[in-house]
Design a protein around this motif. Sequence first.
Motif, PDB file in Angstrom:
ATOM      1  N   ARG A  89       0.846  -1.192   0.000  1.00  0.00           N
ATOM      2  CA  ARG A  89       0.000   0.000   0.000  1.00  0.00           C
ATOM      3  C   ARG A  89       0.884   1.245   0.000  1.00  0.00           C
ATOM      4  NH1 ARG A  89      -4.748  -0.311   3.147  1.00  0.00           N
ATOM      5  NH2 ARG A  89      -4.873   1.899   2.627  1.00  0.00           N
ATOM      6  N   PRO A  90       1.194   1.799  -1.165  1.00  0.00           N
ATOM      7  CA  PRO A  90       2.069   2.971  -1.224  1.00  0.00           C
ATOM      8  C   PRO A  90       1.453   4.205  -0.564  1.00  0.00           C
ATOM      9  CG  PRO A  90       1.130   2.531  -3.388  1.00  0.00           C
ATOM     10  CD  PRO A  90       0.734   1.388  -2.483  1.00  0.00           C
ATOM     11  N   ASP A  91       0.121   4.235  -0.436  1.00  0.00           N
ATOM     12  CA  ASP A  91      -0.597   5.370   0.147  1.00  0.00           C
ATOM     13  C   ASP A  91      -0.654   5.327   1.672  1.00  0.00           C
ATOM     14  OD1 ASP A  91      -2.200   3.000  -0.163  1.00  0.00           O
ATOM     15  OD2 ASP A  91      -3.962   4.182   0.373  1.00  0.00           O
ATOM     16  N   LEU A  92      -0.261   4.241   2.280  1.00  0.00           N
ATOM     17  CA  LEU A  92      -0.407   4.059   3.727  1.00  0.00           C
ATOM     18  C   LEU A  92       0.946   4.129   4.425  1.00  0.00           C
ATOM     19  CD1 LEU A  92      -2.356   3.340   6.073  1.00  0.00           C
ATOM     20  CD2 LEU A  92      -1.929   0.935   5.542  1.00  0.00           C
ATOM     21  N   LEU A  93       1.088   5.041   5.369  1.00  0.00           N
ATOM     22  CA  LEU A  93       2.267   5.137   6.230  1.00  0.00           C
ATOM     23  C   LEU A  93       3.577   5.154   5.429  1.00  0.00           C
ATOM     24  CD1 LEU A  93       0.899   2.679   8.896  1.00  0.00           C
ATOM     25  CD2 LEU A  93       1.175   5.146   9.195  1.00  0.00           C
ATOM     26  N   ASN A  94       3.620   5.951   4.386  1.00  0.00           N
ATOM     27  CA  ASN A  94       4.786   6.088   3.507  1.00  0.00           C
ATOM     28  C   ASN A  94       5.120   4.812   2.745  1.00  0.00           C
ATOM     29  OD1 ASN A  94       5.284   8.838   4.065  1.00  0.00           O
ATOM     30  ND2 ASN A  94       6.233   8.246   6.006  1.00  0.00           N
ATOM     31  N   GLY A  95       4.137   3.933   2.594  1.00  0.00           N
ATOM     32  CA  GLY A  95       4.316   2.699   1.833  1.00  0.00           C
ATOM     33  C   GLY A  95       4.650   1.517   2.714  1.00  0.00           C
ATOM     34  N   VAL A  96       3.655   0.646   2.947  1.00  0.00           N
ATOM     35  CA  VAL A  96       3.866  -0.572   3.745  1.00  0.00           C
ATOM     36  C   VAL A  96       3.126  -1.732   3.093  1.00  0.00           C
ATOM     37  CG1 VAL A  96       4.168   0.594   5.977  1.00  0.00           C
ATOM     38  CG2 VAL A  96       1.878  -0.121   5.273  1.00  0.00           C
ATOM     39  N   THR A  97       3.571  -2.936   3.395  1.00  0.00           N
ATOM     40  CA  THR A  97       2.844  -4.140   2.994  1.00  0.00           C
ATOM     41  C   THR A  97       1.913  -4.504   4.137  1.00  0.00           C
ATOM     42  OG1 THR A  97       4.620  -4.912   1.570  1.00  0.00           O
ATOM     43  CG2 THR A  97       3.058  -6.574   2.352  1.00  0.00           C
ATOM     44  N   THR A  98       0.635  -4.632   3.835  1.00  0.00           N
ATOM     45  CA  THR A  98      -0.357  -4.993   4.846  1.00  0.00           C
ATOM     46  C   THR A  98      -0.698  -6.473   4.747  1.00  0.00           C
ATOM     47  OG1 THR A  98      -2.212  -4.454   3.384  1.00  0.00           O
ATOM     48  CG2 THR A  98      -1.419  -2.699   4.850  1.00  0.00           C
ATOM     49  N   LEU A  99      -1.196  -6.999   5.841  1.00  0.00           N
ATOM     50  CA  LEU A  99      -1.753  -8.346   5.894  1.00  0.00           C
ATOM     51  C   LEU A  99      -3.252  -8.205   6.118  1.00  0.00           C
ATOM     52  CD1 LEU A  99       0.715 -10.055   8.415  1.00  0.00           C
ATOM     53  CD2 LEU A  99       0.974  -9.771   5.941  1.00  0.00           C
ATOM     54  N   THR A 100      -4.053  -8.961   5.383  1.00  0.00           N
ATOM     55  CA  THR A 100      -5.498  -8.928   5.596  1.00  0.00           C
ATOM     56  C   THR A 100      -6.039 -10.351   5.645  1.00  0.00           C
ATOM     57  OG1 THR A 100      -5.920  -8.713   3.223  1.00  0.00           O
ATOM     58  CG2 THR A 100      -5.864  -6.666   4.503  1.00  0.00           C
ATOM     59  N   ALA A 101      -7.085 -10.516   6.449  1.00  0.00           N
ATOM     60  CA  ALA A 101      -7.778 -11.802   6.552  1.00  0.00           C
ATOM     61  C   ALA A 101      -9.139 -11.556   7.180  1.00  0.00           C
ATOM     62  CB  ALA A 101      -6.985 -12.786   7.406  1.00  0.00           C
ATOM     63  N   THR A 102     -10.087 -12.379   6.836  1.00  0.00           N
ATOM     64  CA  THR A 102     -11.381 -12.334   7.512  1.00  0.00           C
ATOM     65  C   THR A 102     -11.260 -13.208   8.752  1.00  0.00           C
ATOM     66  OG1 THR A 102     -12.544 -11.996   5.426  1.00  0.00           O
ATOM     67  CG2 THR A 102     -13.845 -12.785   7.299  1.00  0.00           C
ATOM     68  N   VAL A 103     -11.495 -12.600   9.908  1.00  0.00           N
ATOM     69  CA  VAL A 103     -11.342 -13.286  11.194  1.00  0.00           C
ATOM     70  C   VAL A 103     -12.551 -12.983  12.079  1.00  0.00           C
ATOM     71  CG1 VAL A 103      -8.808 -13.191  11.116  1.00  0.00           C
ATOM     72  CG2 VAL A 103     -10.085 -11.347  12.231  1.00  0.00           C
ATOM     73  N   PRO A 104     -12.771 -13.802  13.106  1.00  0.00           N
ATOM     74  CA  PRO A 104     -13.848 -13.475  14.038  1.00  0.00           C
ATOM     75  C   PRO A 104     -13.446 -12.337  14.980  1.00  0.00           C
ATOM     76  CG  PRO A 104     -12.884 -15.642  14.534  1.00  0.00           C
ATOM     77  CD  PRO A 104     -12.156 -15.083  13.367  1.00  0.00           C
ATOM     78  N   THR A 105     -14.412 -11.506  15.287  1.00  0.00           N
ATOM     79  CA  THR A 105     -14.219 -10.467  16.305  1.00  0.00           C
ATOM     80  C   THR A 105     -15.325 -10.617  17.340  1.00  0.00           C
ATOM     81  OG1 THR A 105     -15.541  -8.853  15.064  1.00  0.00           O
ATOM     82  CG2 THR A 105     -13.153  -8.826  14.716  1.00  0.00           C
ATOM     83  N   VAL A 106     -15.000 -10.340  18.572  1.00  0.00           N
ATOM     84  CA  VAL A 106     -15.976 -10.441  19.656  1.00  0.00           C
ATOM     85  C   VAL A 106     -16.771  -9.138  19.702  1.00  0.00           C
ATOM     86  CG1 VAL A 106     -16.298 -10.700  22.146  1.00  0.00           C
ATOM     87  CG2 VAL A 106     -14.500 -12.005  20.962  1.00  0.00           C
ATOM     88  N   GLN A 107     -18.085  -9.268  19.623  1.00  0.00           N
ATOM     89  CA  GLN A 107     -18.978  -8.110  19.662  1.00  0.00           C
ATOM     90  C   GLN A 107     -19.889  -8.240  20.878  1.00  0.00           C
ATOM     91  OE1 GLN A 107     -18.679  -5.609  17.333  1.00  0.00           O
ATOM     92  NE2 GLN A 107     -17.013  -6.792  16.427  1.00  0.00           N
ATOM     93  N   VAL A 108     -19.941  -7.191  21.663  1.00  0.00           N
ATOM     94  CA  VAL A 108     -20.786  -7.166  22.860  1.00  0.00           C
ATOM     95  C   VAL A 108     -21.936  -6.200  22.614  1.00  0.00           C
ATOM     96  CG1 VAL A 108     -20.878  -6.573  25.316  1.00  0.00           C
ATOM     97  CG2 VAL A 108     -18.817  -7.644  24.364  1.00  0.00           C
ATOM     98  N   ASP A 109     -23.151  -6.682  22.818  1.00  0.00           N
ATOM     99  CA  ASP A 109     -24.333  -5.826  22.756  1.00  0.00           C
ATOM    100  C   ASP A 109     -24.773  -5.596  24.195  1.00  0.00           C
ATOM    101  OD1 ASP A 109     -26.880  -4.690  22.591  1.00  0.00           O
ATOM    102  OD2 ASP A 109     -27.401  -5.829  20.786  1.00  0.00           O
ATOM    103  N   GLU A 110     -24.329  -4.489  24.748  1.00  0.00           N
ATOM    104  CA  GLU A 110     -24.592  -4.212  26.163  1.00  0.00           C
ATOM    105  C   GLU A 110     -26.081  -4.116  26.453  1.00  0.00           C
ATOM    106  OE1 GLU A 110     -23.276  -0.968  29.574  1.00  0.00           O
ATOM    107  OE2 GLU A 110     -22.246  -0.961  27.635  1.00  0.00           O
ATOM    108  N   ALA A 111     -26.837  -3.483  25.561  1.00  0.00           N
ATOM    109  CA  ALA A 111     -28.274  -3.306  25.784  1.00  0.00           C
ATOM    110  C   ALA A 111     -29.007  -4.640  25.816  1.00  0.00           C
ATOM    111  CB  ALA A 111     -28.861  -2.399  24.701  1.00  0.00           C
ATOM    112  N   ALA A 112     -28.622  -5.558  24.921  1.00  0.00           N
ATOM    113  CA  ALA A 112     -29.289  -6.863  24.875  1.00  0.00           C
ATOM    114  C   ALA A 112     -28.651  -7.869  25.826  1.00  0.00           C
ATOM    115  CB  ALA A 112     -29.252  -7.413  23.447  1.00  0.00           C
ATOM    116  N   GLY A 113     -27.462  -7.535  26.343  1.00  0.00           N
ATOM    117  CA  GLY A 113     -26.768  -8.459  27.239  1.00  0.00           C
ATOM    118  C   GLY A 113     -26.239  -9.681  26.516  1.00  0.00           C
TER     119      GLY A 113
END
Length: 163
Positions: A89-113
């Motif tokens: 990604r030449p546009d990011l942080l003066n040009g860096v190679t990024t890693l991407t993957a679809t992963v699970p993230t923990v989501q908390v719904d405080e209102a619904a508990g």
Amino acid sequence: MKINGKSTSYVLRNGYAVLARKWRKGDVVEMTLPMDVRRVVANPNVKDDLGKVALQRGPIVYCAEWADNHGKTSNILVPSSASFATAFRPDLLNGVTTLTATVPTVQVDEAAGTIQTVPQMLTAIPYYAWANRGKGEMTVWFPAKVVDVDVVTRPAVQREEKK
């Protein structure tokens, strides 16, 4: 291994690639090294990192920053099944190679508990490039799976009695 743009054979000797030939001024050697993404497991004596992995590509360790991950990184899991793609990604942080993957993230719904995992795109940047886009979360050691939920309770806000 290439010399002047053409593939060439070499011999490994004591960990070195030996190119036996008569060299000429202007010869160009090109070497392509594998840069697969690998998971690094923490030393078992580091109790805070048990069950967690870090991401490394070649000699570079990666991290996730809030700016690329929906404002949060402490909820990201990196299971062994995650498959990473790399992109320069030449546009990011003066040009860096990024890693991407679809992963699970923990989501908390405080209102619904409720608590659940939701697939999300993880973007990781080289660790050396973090802390250049403002304050926010950053993570190097990612849990590989959910094994427990630590419920944090906060003391109620105490109000002073009116006299």
